[in-house]
Design a protein around this motif. Structure first.
Motif, short mmCIF file in Angstrom:
data_model
loop_
_atom_site.label_atom_id
_atom_site.label_comp_id
_atom_site.label_asym_id
_atom_site.label_seq_id
_atom_site.Cartn_x
_atom_site.Cartn_y
_atom_site.Cartn_z
N UNK A 1 0.84 -1.21 0.00
CA UNK A 1 0.00 0.00 0.00
C UNK A 1 0.87 1.26 0.00
N UNK A 2 1.99 1.20 0.70
CA UNK A 2 2.88 2.35 0.80
C UNK A 2 3.71 2.55 -0.46
N UNK A 3 4.12 1.45 -1.09
CA UNK A 3 5.02 1.53 -2.26
C UNK A 3 4.47 0.74 -3.45
N UNK A 4 3.32 1.14 -4.00
CA UNK A 4 2.77 0.40 -5.14
C UNK A 4 3.67 0.43 -6.37
N UNK A 5 4.56 1.43 -6.43
CA UNK A 5 5.50 1.55 -7.54
C UNK A 5 6.86 0.92 -7.24
N UNK A 6 6.99 0.27 -6.07
CA UNK A 6 8.22 -0.39 -5.62
C UNK A 6 9.36 0.59 -5.33
N UNK A 7 9.07 1.89 -5.30
CA UNK A 7 10.10 2.90 -5.01
C UNK A 7 10.20 3.09 -3.50
N UNK A 8 10.86 2.15 -2.83
CA UNK A 8 10.98 2.14 -1.37
C UNK A 8 11.84 3.30 -0.91
N UNK A 9 11.36 4.05 0.07
CA UNK A 9 12.09 5.16 0.67
C UNK A 9 12.94 4.59 1.81
N UNK A 10 14.19 4.32 1.52
CA UNK A 10 15.08 3.69 2.49
C UNK A 10 15.23 4.49 3.76
N UNK A 11 15.36 5.80 3.66
CA UNK A 11 15.53 6.63 4.85
C UNK A 11 14.30 6.57 5.74
#
Length: 178
Positions: free
Chosen positions: A39-49
């Protein structure tokens, strides 16, 4: 009180029967944060920070997902690659990592039945053997590794009472961290 972060890696939690049922049993606990990665990253662009900040705020990190081809789901793998970075989550020099000492627990739903996951069974391996990648990852990141929590047979119509029992066991387990 220990703060628990459940990282959920189910591709469509709204259509899940078993992962959703487990979460339903614990989401009202005050010390538990449920974080749905898909739900948070449907585009798979994970915010590592942002993810590392979230981990830093919790004492117990739960990695919950259905087993896909004897492994984790694709976004969870992306999450691992982006978040559990060298110098923050692990190193090879013996220095203390930022995840050192946090309790780490894997919670999985498995399509096959428990008898499939034996040396003599259909899969020919135990669930623990197939999930060794998690054990190695948590060990490298210096987590205090907790036993794996498993719900078997999800592709074979787990009886409702077994799902309810698993939900109660999951709740008791997470309550024990409070």
């Amino acid at each position: 009180m220990s703060k628990v972060l459940i990282l959920v890696g189910h591709p469509d939690l709204s259509r899940s029967k078993h992962n959703a049922a487990l979460l339903d049993g614990v989401k009202d606990l005050d010390h538990v944060t449920v974080h749905d990665l898909y739900a948070t990253y449907p585009d798979f662009a994970v915010d590592g920070d942002a993810e590392r900040d979230l981990i830093a705020q919790h004492d117990v990190i739960v990695f919950q997902h259905p087993v896909y081809w004897y492994n984790t789901t694709p976004l969870f793998k992306q999450w691992q690659d982006t978040v559990l970075t060298y110098g923050w989550a692990f190193n090879y020099e013996g220095r203390r990592s930022r995840t050192a000492g946090k309790k780490g627990m894997v919670v999985v739903t498995i399509g096959g039945t428990q008898d499939h996951y034996t040396c003599e069974g259909l899969v020919g391996r135990t669930a623990e053997e197939l999930l060794n990648n998690w054990d190695s990852t948590l060990r490298l990141c210096q987590f205090d590794i907790q036993p794996v929590f498993k719900l078997y047979g999800t592709d074979f119509g787990v009886p409702h009472e077994d799902v309810v029992t698993a939900g109660k066991q999951y709740r008791a387990l997470l309550t024990s961290f409070s």
